[in-house]
Design an enzyme around this catalytic site. Structure first.
Site, short mmCIF file in Angstrom:
data_model
loop_
_atom_site.label_atom_id
_atom_site.label_comp_id
_atom_site.label_asym_id
_atom_site.label_seq_id
_atom_site.Cartn_x
_atom_site.Cartn_y
_atom_site.Cartn_z
NE ARG A 117 -3.85 0.58 2.01
CZ ARG A 117 -5.03 0.59 2.60
NH1 ARG A 117 -5.21 1.30 3.71
NH2 ARG A 117 -6.04 -0.08 2.10
CG HIS A 144 -8.45 -0.04 -2.58
ND1 HIS A 144 -7.60 -1.09 -2.30
CD2 HIS A 144 -9.16 0.18 -1.42
CE1 HIS A 144 -7.77 -1.48 -1.05
NE2 HIS A 144 -8.72 -0.74 -0.51
CD GLN A 147 -13.12 -2.29 -0.46
OE1 GLN A 147 -12.25 -2.25 0.40
NE2 GLN A 147 -14.31 -2.84 -0.23
CG ASP A 235 -14.04 5.87 -0.21
OD1 ASP A 235 -13.99 5.68 1.02
OD2 ASP A 235 -13.03 5.84 -0.94
CB CYS A 276 -14.15 0.65 0.48
SG CYS A 276 -13.60 2.34 0.74
NE ARG A 304 -9.96 -5.65 0.59
CZ ARG A 304 -9.27 -4.59 1.04
NH1 ARG A 304 -9.93 -3.57 1.54
NH2 ARG A 304 -7.95 -4.52 0.95
#
Ligand code: CP
Ligand code: NVA
Length: 319
Positions: A117, A144, A147, A235, A276, A304
């Site tokens: 990340r 991402h 996700q 988000d 998310c 996830r």
């Protein structure tokens, strides 16, 4: 669509959804469902029956904070018999001038896969270019992808095949939206963005997705955008890479795109709500929606774990 170039030994990187062939993405989702079903009812850390990562070590590198990505990768790898090493960028020489490429070359001599990340998509690309083990994108400022794999899996558990579904994103055109755009052609969902023009998605990402066959439109009026949607998504209004001093300005611009029960009513009672996480209640979404019957946010978080096991298996050639 081009398949991701293989890393050494026939293993593959998982960098972005538009770099993986649609049939491979579908195979990962379907296999992840089987992996999840095979564990149903077991205690969290009980090992999987097969141990595809036995005697394997995975480096998990974080240059930004994380709850879900960090823990779901760590738990999933241990369930598959592997070991993990969680590292922050600042404790590596990476944060003190050693090049990303050299770091990748060194890590490849020690570990069997790298999840990173990071801020810049260029760092991810450089890592993947130099690494001879699989590299997985655990979020950049730009995208991402893990996700969206979890979200596709969650959508299909709740509502059946995602192909032909209408997904509406309300809010900031950020990194998570970008991965939804990059996955639209492969998974065959229609995607609408509704948000202020100043926070529109990256036009290059939209153009590339459309060139792959994605159906994506922009509608400024949120109530109009969500009419008849199968899924409404939002988000945070301020991502980790955003300038915190812009908070008030962004909040004022994004307020008309807050997901409220009124907006969900426009979508219809069969629509589901996705986020998310981490969420900021009463900012991008009201508590009433977040905790309400249409919300599937904790299923997304759980998935996830399952879908990243599928991704890791695919990367290591043991799907
Ligand atoms: N959704 C997600 O990636 O959460 P974390 O930032 O907690 O990893
Ligand atoms: N857009 C958010 C996603 C966090 C998982 C961020 O980048 O901060």
């Amino acid at each position: 669509m081009n398949d991701t170039p293989p890393a050494a030994g026939g293993s593959r990187h998982f960098l972005d959804l538009d770099l993986v062939d649609a049939t491979e993405l579908r195979r990962i989702i379907d296999r992840s469902g089987e992996i999840k079903a095979a564990r149903a009812g077991r205690p969290k850390l009980m090992p999987d029956d097969d141990q595809p990562l036995a005697n394997r070590m995975v480096a998990l590198i974080f240059e930004k904070p994380s709850t879900r990505t960090r823990i779901s990768f760590d738990v999933g790898i241990r369930q598959m018999g592997g070991a993990t090493m969680v590292l922050s960028g600042s404790e590596l020489q990476l944060g003190h001038g050693e090049s990303v490429g050299d770091t990748a070359r060194v890590l490849s001599r020690y570990v069997d896969a790298i999840m990173i990340r990071t801020f810049s998509p260029e760092v991810l690309a450089e890592m993947a270019e130099a690494a001879t083990v699989p590299v997985i994108n655990g979020l950049t400022d730009r995208t991402h992808p893990c996700q969206i794999m979890a979200d596709v899996m969650t959508y299909e558990e709740k509502k059946g095949p995602i192909r032909g579904a209408h997904l509406v994103w309300s809010g900031d055109g950020n990194n998570v939206f970008a991965s939804f755009a990059q996955g639209a052609a492969a998974f065959g969902y229609r995607l609408t963005f509704t948000g202020p023009e100043t926070l529109d998605p990256d036009p290059q990402i939209l153009a590339a997705a459309r060139a792959q066959g994605a159906e994506i439109d922009i509608v400024r009026d949120a109530a109009e955008a969500v009419k008849g949607a199968d899924c409404v998504i939002t988000d945070t209004w301020l991502s980790m890479h955003d300038d915190a001093t812009a908070r008030d300005r962004r909040h004022n611009q994004l307020k008309p795109y807050q997901v409220t029960s009124g907006l969900m009513h426009e979508a219809g009672e069969d629509a589901i709500f996705m986020h998310c996480l981490p969420a900021h209640r009463e900012e991008e979404v009201t508590s009433e929606v977040f905790d309400g019957p249409q919300s599937v946010v904790f299923d997304e978080a759980e998935n996830r774990l399952h879908v990243q096991k599928g991704i890791l298996r695919w990367c290591m050639g043991v799907l």
